[in-house]
Write a protein that holds these residues in place. Structure first.
Motif, short mmCIF file in Angstrom:
data_model
loop_
_atom_site.label_atom_id
_atom_site.label_comp_id
_atom_site.label_asym_id
_atom_site.label_seq_id
_atom_site.Cartn_x
_atom_site.Cartn_y
_atom_site.Cartn_z
N SER A 37 0.83 -1.20 0.00
CA SER A 37 0.00 0.00 0.00
C SER A 37 0.87 1.25 0.00
CB SER A 37 -0.88 0.00 1.25
OG SER A 37 -1.40 1.28 1.51
N PRO A 38 0.52 2.25 -0.80
CA PRO A 38 1.27 3.52 -0.73
C PRO A 38 1.19 4.14 0.66
CG PRO A 38 -0.72 3.78 -2.05
CD PRO A 38 -0.55 2.31 -1.80
N ASN A 39 0.07 3.93 1.36
CA ASN A 39 -0.04 4.45 2.72
C ASN A 39 0.93 3.74 3.66
OD1 ASN A 39 -2.09 6.00 1.69
ND2 ASN A 39 -3.75 4.79 2.58
N GLY A 40 1.15 2.46 3.42
CA GLY A 40 2.13 1.71 4.22
C GLY A 40 3.54 2.22 3.97
N ILE A 41 3.83 2.56 2.72
CA ILE A 41 5.15 3.13 2.41
C ILE A 41 5.32 4.46 3.13
CG2 ILE A 41 6.64 3.98 0.57
CD1 ILE A 41 5.20 2.06 -1.34
N SER A 42 4.27 5.27 3.16
CA SER A 42 4.33 6.54 3.87
C SER A 42 4.61 6.33 5.35
CB SER A 42 3.02 7.31 3.69
OG SER A 42 2.77 7.60 2.34
N LEU A 43 3.95 5.36 5.95
CA LEU A 43 4.16 5.08 7.38
C LEU A 43 5.57 4.56 7.63
CD1 LEU A 43 0.73 3.46 8.33
CD2 LEU A 43 1.57 5.73 8.96
N ALA A 44 6.13 3.84 6.67
CA ALA A 44 7.50 3.33 6.84
C ALA A 44 8.49 4.47 7.00
CB ALA A 44 7.87 2.46 5.65
N SER A 45 8.18 5.64 6.42
CA SER A 45 9.09 6.78 6.56
C SER A 45 9.23 7.20 8.02
CB SER A 45 8.61 7.96 5.71
OG SER A 45 7.42 8.52 6.22
N ILE A 46 8.16 7.05 8.82
CA ILE A 46 8.24 7.37 10.25
C ILE A 46 9.16 6.39 10.96
CG2 ILE A 46 6.94 7.59 12.39
CD1 ILE A 46 4.50 8.34 10.79
N VAL A 47 9.08 5.13 10.58
CA VAL A 47 9.95 4.11 11.18
C VAL A 47 11.41 4.44 10.91
CG1 VAL A 47 10.56 1.66 11.20
CG2 VAL A 47 8.16 2.35 11.00
N PHE A 48 11.73 4.76 9.66
CA PHE A 48 13.11 5.11 9.33
C PHE A 48 13.55 6.37 10.08
CE2 PHE A 48 12.24 2.73 5.23
CZ PHE A 48 13.05 1.66 5.56
N ALA A 49 12.64 7.34 10.22
CA ALA A 49 12.99 8.57 10.94
C ALA A 49 13.27 8.27 12.40
CB ALA A 49 11.87 9.59 10.80
N ALA A 50 12.45 7.44 13.02
CA ALA A 50 12.66 7.10 14.43
C ALA A 50 13.98 6.36 14.62
CB ALA A 50 11.50 6.25 14.93
#
Length: 214
Positions: A37-50
């Motif tokens: 999901s593109p929304n899942g990819i967007s949420l993954a950006s928070i994981v990488f940031a954390a």
């Protein structure tokens, strides 16, 4: 008339040259075929940031800053591929606009606040995060009142993040060979000041176009 003829023209999608890269296109097509999901990819950006923020703050060795730089690149790739999967491959969702914006603001804040603490200027990190969010607010406000968004800098999201990447790569080398620690401090101050200037430039253009329309 646009006061800065060299600035990117406004639109509703950030202009990114890498979208036309054949390797990027093939990888985005593969992602779409996997059903991600593109929304899942967007949420993954928070994981990488954390993870990147934690690495910068918790790992004392040079690897901490370098891992943070890698996490920033991965976050930017998430920002690239979520849009490609959603738009080019027809995977848009009704809530996609929320996933496109909110994770970005969280990721920005995580990185910039961590940068401030790592630089020994926590107040400046918080200020940079606040101003980064304000640049996005003004951009979307312009989209609301004018019908198109203006992504101009001088310290738009890609500029902020690539400057931080450079600082994270260079800071350990500065410490190792010069014994000083100015790189991260300069970076967070420049990001904060540049973000304030970006807020002003965007507001100025919005005001001018509203006056012209009237």
């Amino acid at each position: 008339m646009d006061p800065d003829p060299t600035a990117p023209k406004p639109g509703n999608r950030r202009p990114i040259a890498a979208r036309s890269n054949s390797l990027v296109q093939r990888f985005s097509a593969w992602l779409a075929r996997t059903g991600v999901s593109p929304n899942g990819i967007s949420l993954a950006s928070i994981v990488f940031a954390a993870l990147g923020a934690a690495a910068l703050l918790e790992i004392d060795a040079p690897w901490g800053a370098w891992l943070c730089a890698l996490a920033i690149v991965l976050r930017l790739l998430c920002n690239l591929f979520d849009g490609l999967v959603a738009v080019e491959h027809g995977r848009k969702t009704p809530t996609g606009v929320l996933y496109n914006e909110v994770p970005d603001r969280i990721a920005d804040s995580l990185f910039l606040v961590a940068l401030g603490y790592a630089a020994g200027l926590p107040w400046c990190g918080w200020l940079a995060a606040l101003l980064a969010a304000l640049t996005a607010y003004i951009r979307t406000l312009g989209g609301t009142v004018l019908g198109s968004q203006d992504f101009r800098g001088p310290m738009a999201k890609p500029h902020r993040m690539w400057l931080m990447v450079a600082a994270c790569v260079l800071a350990p080398l500065e410490t190792r060979f010069a014994g000083t620690g100015y790189t991260l401090r300069v970076a967070v101050v420049v990001i904060a000041a540049g973000s304030a200037l970006t807020c002003w430039t965007r507001l100025r253009v919005i005001a001018q176009r509203l006056q012209e329309a009237a």
